[in-house]
Design a protein around this motif. Structure first.
Motif, PDB file in Angstrom:
ATOM      1  N   ALA A   1     -51.244  96.950 -13.777  1.00  0.00           N
ATOM      2  CA  ALA A   1     -51.324  97.936 -11.788  1.00  0.00           C
ATOM      3  C   ALA A   1     -50.978  97.057 -11.104  1.00  0.00           C
ATOM      4  O   ALA A   1     -50.144  97.176 -10.006  1.00  0.00           O
ATOM      5  N   ARG A   2     -51.984  95.450 -10.960  1.00  0.00           N
ATOM      6  CA  ARG A   2     -52.158  95.139 -10.106  1.00  0.00           C
ATOM      7  C   ARG A   2     -50.333  94.276  -9.614  1.00  0.00           C
ATOM      8  O   ARG A   2     -49.597  94.624  -8.480  1.00  0.00           O
ATOM      9  N   GLN A   3     -49.765  93.401 -10.891  1.00  0.00           N
ATOM     10  CA  GLN A   3     -48.664  93.326 -10.572  1.00  0.00           C
ATOM     11  C   GLN A   3     -47.575  94.095 -10.766  1.00  0.00           C
ATOM     12  O   GLN A   3     -46.801  93.843  -9.278  1.00  0.00           O
ATOM     13  N   GLU A   4     -47.660  95.762 -10.480  1.00  0.00           N
ATOM     14  CA  GLU A   4     -46.378  96.098 -10.661  1.00  0.00           C
ATOM     15  C   GLU A   4     -46.539  96.295  -9.086  1.00  0.00           C
ATOM     16  O   GLU A   4     -45.763  96.818  -8.470  1.00  0.00           O
ATOM     17  N   ALA A   5     -47.640  96.603  -8.263  1.00  0.00           N
ATOM     18  CA  ALA A   5     -47.813  96.850  -7.079  1.00  0.00           C
ATOM     19  C   ALA A   5     -47.512  95.457  -6.095  1.00  0.00           C
ATOM     20  O   ALA A   5     -47.697  95.972  -4.886  1.00  0.00           O
ATOM     21  N   GLY A   6     -47.544  94.356  -7.074  1.00  0.00           N
ATOM     22  CA  GLY A   6     -46.748  92.973  -5.728  1.00  0.00           C
ATOM     23  C   GLY A   6     -48.463  92.443  -5.395  1.00  0.00           C
ATOM     24  O   GLY A   6     -48.268  92.149  -4.221  1.00  0.00           O
ATOM     25  N   LEU A   7     -48.920  93.031  -6.531  1.00  0.00           N
ATOM     26  CA  LEU A   7     -50.397  92.418  -5.850  1.00  0.00           C
ATOM     27  C   LEU A   7     -51.123  91.343  -6.679  1.00  0.00           C
ATOM     28  O   LEU A   7     -50.386  91.279  -7.393  1.00  0.00           O
ATOM     29  N   ALA A   8     -51.441  90.286  -5.786  1.00  0.00           N
ATOM     30  CA  ALA A   8     -52.032  89.148  -6.423  1.00  0.00           C
ATOM     31  C   ALA A   8     -53.058  89.322  -7.954  1.00  0.00           C
ATOM     32  O   ALA A   8     -53.811  90.307  -7.446  1.00  0.00           O
ATOM     33  N   PRO A   9     -52.970  88.586  -8.747  1.00  0.00           N
ATOM     34  CA  PRO A   9     -54.222  88.940  -9.678  1.00  0.00           C
ATOM     35  C   PRO A   9     -55.808  89.013  -8.668  1.00  0.00           C
ATOM     36  O   PRO A   9     -55.895  88.168  -7.852  1.00  0.00           O
ATOM     37  N   THR A  10     -56.653  89.862  -9.374  1.00  0.00           N
ATOM     38  CA  THR A  10     -57.444  90.128  -7.837  1.00  0.00           C
ATOM     39  C   THR A  10     -58.655  88.698  -9.168  1.00  0.00           C
ATOM     40  O   THR A  10     -58.879  87.954 -10.149  1.00  0.00           O
ATOM     41  N   ARG A  11     -60.046  87.595  -7.512  1.00  0.00           N
ATOM     42  CA  ARG A  11     -60.604  87.439  -7.952  1.00  0.00           C
ATOM     43  C   ARG A  11     -61.518  87.302  -8.255  1.00  0.00           C
ATOM     44  O   ARG A  11     -62.973  86.935  -8.551  1.00  0.00           O
ATOM     45  N   THR A  12     -61.828  89.421  -7.933  1.00  0.00           N
ATOM     46  CA  THR A  12     -63.644  89.877  -8.512  1.00  0.00           C
ATOM     47  C   THR A  12     -63.672  90.151  -9.793  1.00  0.00           C
ATOM     48  O   THR A  12     -62.767  90.944 -10.140  1.00  0.00           O
TER      49      THR A  12
ATOM     50  N   PRO B   1     -56.606 105.356 -18.292  1.00  0.00           N
ATOM     51  CA  PRO B   1     -55.707 104.139 -16.619  1.00  0.00           C
ATOM     52  C   PRO B   1     -55.012 104.752 -15.993  1.00  0.00           C
ATOM     53  O   PRO B   1     -54.706 103.551 -15.290  1.00  0.00           O
ATOM     54  N   LEU B   2     -54.850 105.918 -15.084  1.00  0.00           N
ATOM     55  CA  LEU B   2     -53.806 106.571 -13.984  1.00  0.00           C
ATOM     56  C   LEU B   2     -55.383 105.870 -13.288  1.00  0.00           C
ATOM     57  O   LEU B   2     -54.800 105.194 -12.434  1.00  0.00           O
ATOM     58  N   VAL B   3     -56.789 106.104 -13.131  1.00  0.00           N
ATOM     59  CA  VAL B   3     -57.938 106.125 -12.618  1.00  0.00           C
ATOM     60  C   VAL B   3     -57.602 104.408 -12.178  1.00  0.00           C
ATOM     61  O   VAL B   3     -57.826 103.547 -11.119  1.00  0.00           O
TER      62      VAL B   3
END
Length: 338
Positions: free
Chosen positions: A190-201, A156-158
């Protein structure tokens, strides 16, 4: 020859390991592959954040990108055999994430401050009338597409680090849909927690696959590769991701018996510690219809690519059997999935 054959067979890419003690240099070989092909993707699978300075890694893969006309991918992980053979352990996750972020900066053509780079002090600093104030790849051709960075992740960390700093993620958690859903959920969180949009890839998966009409024989042929890849899920003695009680015991046995001198080797102590259930969870081994169904199941989860792990080192009849299994994969499985 391998690159030309792969392109002729219809593969989307060729990925080469970066483990200096047991394989030749991947960047030299990828450049040779670039000159022999026109459409084949060219990737490291995988490099690490220890054996090369981030500027060196970035310039090596950017060179492949330039010479191939934009077909390069940098696959990277914390390090395994490359580090074990020089007496070192996998990089700490914080160091790994920082390194990937630095490589990304170089590949984007940015200036990377010296104080963000790996520390190196000399006894005496030479006097110069002028010197760089930061680090960058000044040679990058104008208009060169940025090389995608693909983190191969298990724990989970990586996976979290990949969500924050990579362009792509390839999971090395096996082929079990339950484990893949767990990995994909961990990445999204992890993306949500970092304030990033869901990845499209769409994510990738790194799997060994052996096609053989007899399941028992297929499992035996795949066991060396599964033993080495399954170890990533119990690298430090604690199993990551969902498994059954029996699978946990088998994975713990892989951890305690692992012999790096037999990395990916058929008949290794780690391969002998595997149960059929663990082999079926971490690889795909069986007849053509079975392999097609397993891969279709993975694709239905939202997985966008599969990186086929190399076959285990073998000799004699087993080597011939692995060659025949690859032929079955190319001739019958891949066309059904395209």
């Amino acid at each position: 020859r391998a690159a030309r054959r792969s392109e002729d067979e219809g593969w989307r890419g060729l990925a080469l390991g970066d483990s200096q003690s047991i394989a030749a240099d991947p960047y030299v070989e990828l450049a040779l592959a670039a000159s022999a092909t026109s459409t084949l993707g060219l990737a490291t699978a995988v490099t690490n954040p220890v054996t090369r300075h981030p500027a060196v890694t970035a310039t090596a893969i950017a060179t492949v990108q330039a010479e191939s006309g934009g077909r390069a991918v940098l696959g990277i992980g914390r390090g395994d055999s490359a580090l074990a053979h020089i007496g070192m352990a996998p990089a700490p996750v914080a160091m790994f994430e920082r390194y990937v972020a630095q490589v990304q900066g170089y590949l984007r053509g940015e200036e990377v401050p010296f104080d963000e780079l790996p520390e190196h002090r000399t006894a005496e600093t030479p006097h110069m009338a002028g010197s760089p104030a930061s680090s960058s790849l000044r040679w990058l051709p104008e208009g060169l597409a940025k090389v995608p960075v693909d983190v191969m992740a298990t724990g989970p960390l990586v996976i979290g680090a990949a969500a924050r700093v990579a362009d792509r993620v390839t999971f090395t958690v096996g082929a079990d849909p339950v484990r893949l859903r767990w990995a994909m959920g961990t990445h999204a969180a992890a993306r949500q927690e970092a304030g990033l949009a869901p990845t499209r890839t769409r994510p990738g998966v790194f799997l060994p696959i052996v096609v053989h009409e007899d399941r028992a024989t297929a499992r035996q042929l795949i066991s060396g590769a599964v033993g080495s890849l399954a170890r990533f899920s119990v690298m430090h003695g604690t199993v990551t991701g969902p498994v059954s009680v029996a699978q946990r015991r088998s994975l713990e046995a892989v951890h305690s018996s692992y012999d790096m001198n037999s990395h990916f080797r058929d008949g290794s102590p780690q391969s002998m510690a595997l149960t059929d259930a663990v082999i079926d969870s971490f690889g795909i081994a069986g007849p053509v219809p079975y392999c097609i169904d397993r891969l279709a199941e993975i694709a239905a989860l939202g997985v966008g690519r599969v990186v086929i792990a190399p076959g285990a080192a073998a000799s004699g009849g087993r080597r011939d059997a692995l060659r025949a299994a690859r032929r079955q994969l190319v001739d019958h499985v891949l066309p059904a999935l395209s």
